[in-house]
Design an enzyme around this catalytic site. Structure first.
Site, short mmCIF file in Angstrom:
data_model
loop_
_atom_site.label_atom_id
_atom_site.label_comp_id
_atom_site.label_asym_id
_atom_site.label_seq_id
_atom_site.Cartn_x
_atom_site.Cartn_y
_atom_site.Cartn_z
N THR A 195 -43.45 5.98 39.57
CA THR A 195 -42.94 6.90 38.55
C THR A 195 -43.65 6.76 37.20
OG1 THR A 195 -41.00 7.24 37.12
CG2 THR A 195 -41.12 5.15 38.24
N GLU A 245 -42.10 6.52 34.60
CA GLU A 245 -41.30 5.56 33.84
C GLU A 245 -42.01 4.20 33.74
OE1 GLU A 245 -37.99 5.56 32.23
OE2 GLU A 245 -38.72 7.60 32.10
N TYR A 278 -34.35 0.46 35.54
CA TYR A 278 -34.97 1.29 36.58
C TYR A 278 -36.49 1.12 36.54
CZ TYR A 278 -36.91 5.57 38.67
OH TYR A 278 -37.64 6.46 39.40
N LYS A 319 -38.93 -0.44 39.42
CA LYS A 319 -40.05 0.34 40.00
C LYS A 319 -41.38 -0.37 39.78
CE LYS A 319 -38.43 4.27 41.83
NZ LYS A 319 -38.71 4.75 43.18
P1 NDP Z 1 -32.56 11.37 44.30
O1 NDP Z 1 -31.72 10.56 43.38
O2 NDP Z 1 -32.30 12.85 44.43
O3 NDP Z 1 -32.47 10.76 45.77
C1 NDP Z 1 -32.39 9.37 46.00
C2 NDP Z 1 -32.23 9.12 47.49
O4 NDP Z 1 -32.15 7.71 47.72
C3 NDP Z 1 -30.96 9.73 48.10
O5 NDP Z 1 -31.27 10.19 49.41
C4 NDP Z 1 -30.02 8.51 48.18
O6 NDP Z 1 -29.04 8.63 49.17
C5 NDP Z 1 -31.03 7.44 48.57
N1 NDP Z 1 -30.57 6.08 48.32
C6 NDP Z 1 -30.09 5.56 47.17
N2 NDP Z 1 -29.79 4.28 47.34
C7 NDP Z 1 -30.07 3.95 48.63
C8 NDP Z 1 -29.97 2.78 49.42
N3 NDP Z 1 -29.51 1.63 48.90
N4 NDP Z 1 -30.36 2.83 50.71
C9 NDP Z 1 -30.82 3.98 51.24
N5 NDP Z 1 -30.92 5.14 50.56
C10 NDP Z 1 -30.56 5.11 49.27
O7 NDP Z 1 -34.08 11.12 43.88
P2 NDP Z 1 -35.34 12.12 43.89
O8 NDP Z 1 -35.38 12.84 45.18
O9 NDP Z 1 -35.38 12.85 42.61
O10 NDP Z 1 -36.55 11.07 43.81
C11 NDP Z 1 -37.10 10.47 44.99
C12 NDP Z 1 -37.78 9.17 44.62
O11 NDP Z 1 -38.83 9.40 43.69
C13 NDP Z 1 -36.87 8.13 43.95
O12 NDP Z 1 -37.31 6.86 44.37
C14 NDP Z 1 -37.14 8.32 42.47
O13 NDP Z 1 -36.87 7.13 41.77
C15 NDP Z 1 -38.61 8.64 42.49
N6 NDP Z 1 -39.11 9.47 41.42
C16 NDP Z 1 -38.49 10.67 41.13
C17 NDP Z 1 -39.00 11.50 40.17
C18 NDP Z 1 -38.36 12.80 39.84
O14 NDP Z 1 -38.69 13.36 38.79
N7 NDP Z 1 -37.50 13.34 40.69
C19 NDP Z 1 -40.24 11.12 39.43
C20 NDP Z 1 -40.83 9.88 39.86
C21 NDP Z 1 -40.28 9.09 40.81
P3 NDP Z 1 -27.60 9.36 48.89
O15 NDP Z 1 -27.86 10.85 49.04
O16 NDP Z 1 -26.74 8.79 49.95
O17 NDP Z 1 -27.22 8.99 47.50
P1 GDR Z 2 -35.66 10.61 33.22
O1 GDR Z 2 -34.77 11.91 33.49
O2 GDR Z 2 -34.92 9.56 32.50
O3 GDR Z 2 -36.94 11.10 32.60
O4 GDR Z 2 -35.90 10.07 34.71
P2 GDR Z 2 -33.46 12.50 32.84
O5 GDR Z 2 -33.44 13.92 33.23
O6 GDR Z 2 -32.26 11.68 33.13
O7 GDR Z 2 -33.75 12.37 31.26
C1 GDR Z 2 -34.84 13.02 30.63
C2 GDR Z 2 -34.71 12.90 29.11
O8 GDR Z 2 -33.59 13.69 28.67
C3 GDR Z 2 -32.85 12.94 27.72
N1 GDR Z 2 -31.46 13.42 27.66
C4 GDR Z 2 -30.56 13.39 28.66
N2 GDR Z 2 -30.69 12.95 29.94
C5 GDR Z 2 -29.61 13.08 30.75
N3 GDR Z 2 -29.71 12.69 32.03
N4 GDR Z 2 -28.42 13.59 30.30
C6 GDR Z 2 -28.25 14.03 29.02
O9 GDR Z 2 -27.19 14.49 28.63
C7 GDR Z 2 -29.39 13.93 28.16
N5 GDR Z 2 -29.60 14.27 26.86
C8 GDR Z 2 -30.85 13.97 26.57
C9 GDR Z 2 -32.98 11.50 28.20
O10 GDR Z 2 -32.64 10.59 27.17
C10 GDR Z 2 -34.45 11.49 28.59
O11 GDR Z 2 -35.26 11.26 27.47
C11 GDR Z 2 -36.25 10.95 35.78
C12 GDR Z 2 -35.68 10.37 37.09
O12 GDR Z 2 -35.86 11.31 38.11
C13 GDR Z 2 -36.42 9.10 37.47
O13 GDR Z 2 -36.01 8.69 38.78
C14 GDR Z 2 -37.92 9.37 37.47
O14 GDR Z 2 -38.62 8.20 37.79
C15 GDR Z 2 -38.37 9.91 36.12
O15 GDR Z 2 -37.65 11.10 35.86
C16 GDR Z 2 -39.86 10.24 36.10
#
Ligand code: NDP
Ligand code: GDR
Length: 350
Positions: A131, A133, A154, A158
């Protein structure tokens, strides 16, 4: 023989699109799901296949990244050609509340899966969901060789997964890659991430069901792309013969304030009239600015984001308005390209 893929996190945003993409390409897909007291498979229900039928292409297996023995059994039974480790406690704000659980799932979970692969004596291609992050406090633009400085439990978890994936590549010659993905969103995004929180609120306010939207820090900058395009990038990373790490990003950054503007404008409203500050959404340490440099992915994978943040906000608002119309029923969107046409390669459904 069809290729076999194993996806952890298949019930999440990315897992659901990746399953569609791989099924569309003819893969046999196996997914890890957690046992819960309520159904947690709504993002993939449209892909469900009756296990009593012949030639089933999607199979779900109970398990958890905290249970290493189960992972060994699954790797030994399935013997996949490709493993995508997408499961994680993925919410940055929540990781400050649950740091130990986040370390266990988002960090140690990865080495459990890598060890399971090794103990099963198989050598699949392995994708680790790394990520932006990881870059944390290091200012943009951020590329593969930018110094890393995570700013949350987090991010720190990662970071471990990133390095242990590299270590298994070097120590055991595993074809393992880190996809360093910047934020990517979609109508399937979890409801508490900022983009989806905003687009759902826009739909609810427009429908007269909500009055205010409470937000934390709206000055932070993110590089938001469209999730279906990013899962295509994950797949491409595993098709390259030499295992290498790649950044996926649009290359353009916007503030949360900009996203508010795009989303409210998509419903002909002004965000300033509805948004209020609530300090409970602030983080003890914030990541101020993430803007990726995706040139390596473009050069070596031929991958480029076509949906940029303003259009993404529109796609998400339109979907949330449709969901609000149908009374909050589950409404699964189709993956589209930058012109709103069906995205090539994804499994379609009736
Ligand atoms: P989500 O939060 O939508 O999905 C997370 C998934 O992980 C769900 O299927 C959840 O299952 C499963 N999970 C959580 N804990 C466990 C566990 N202990 N054992 C098995 N499964 C588990 O994430 P995204 O699809 O957005 O992201 C996918 C991956 O990419 C994550 O690792 C995230 O950190 C990473 N990532 C995401 C980004 C983004 O912008 N979306 C950017 C960069 C990295 P359940 O449905 O049961 O909760
Ligand atoms: P992020 O995503 O932390 O970048 O992680 P998120 O959407 O939670 O926050 C983005 C930015 O928005 C600001 N923010 C708020 N965020 C949330 N959730 N709720 C609020 O009310 C709010 N107000 C302001 C946050 O402070 C932050 O700056 C996501 C996840 O998908 C990670 O798993 C992944 O690795 C990174 O993106 C890349």
């Amino acid at each position: 023989m069809a290729k076999k893929a194993f996806i952890t996190g298949i019930t999440g945003q990315d897992g659901s699109y990746l399953a569609e993409l791989l099924l569309g390409k003819g893969y046999e897909v196996h997914g890890l799901i957690r046992r819960a007291s309520t159904f947690n498979t709504h993002r993939i229900d449209h892909l469900y296949e009756d296990p009593h039928e012949e030639n089933v292409k999607l199979t779900l297996h109970y398990g958890d990244l905290s249970d290493g023995a189960r992972l060994v059994t699954l790797m030994d039974d399935i013997r996949p050609d490709e493993v995508y480790n997408l499961a994680a406690q993925s919410h940055v704000r929540v990781s400050f509340d649950e740091p130990e659980h986040t370390a266990d799932t988002t960090g140690t979970g990865t080495v459990r899966l890598l060890e399971a692969v090794r103990q099963a004596g198989i050598s699949p291609r392995f994708y680790q969901a790394s990520t932006s992050e990881l870059f944390g406090a290091t200012p943009p633009p951020q590329a593969e060789d930018t110094p890393m400085y995570p700013r949350s439990p987090y991010g720190a978890a990662k970071m471990y997964s990133y390095w242990i994936t590299k270590n298994y590549r070097e120590a055991y010659n595993l074809h393992a890659v880190n996809g360093i993905l910047f934020n990517h969103e979609s109508p399937r995004r979890g409801e508490t991430f900022v983009t989806r929180k905003i687009t759902r609120a826009v739909a609810a306010i427009k429908a007269g069901k909500q009055e205010k939207l409470y937000m934390g820090n709206i000055d932070s900058i993110r590089d938001w792309g469209y999730a279906p395009e990013y899962v295509e990038g994950m797949w491409r990373m595993l098709q390259v013969d030499e295992p290498e790490d790649f950044v996926l990003a649009t290359g353009v950054g916007y503030t949360v304030r900009d996203f508010l503007k795009f989303a409210f404008e998509a419903a002909d409203m002004e965000w300033e009239k509805y948004v209020e500050f609530d300090e409970r959404y602030l983080r003890p340490t914030e990541v101020d600015a993430l803007i990726g440099d995706p040139r390596k992915a473009e050069e070596k994978l031929g991958w480029k984001a076509s949906v940029l943040t303003p259009q993404l906000a529109k796609i998400m608002v339109e979907n949330d308005m449709k969901q609000t119309e149908v009374g909050g029923k589950i409404w699964i969107d189709a993956a589209v390209n930058g012109k709103g046409e069906p995205l090539e390669g994804f499994k379609t459904w009736a």
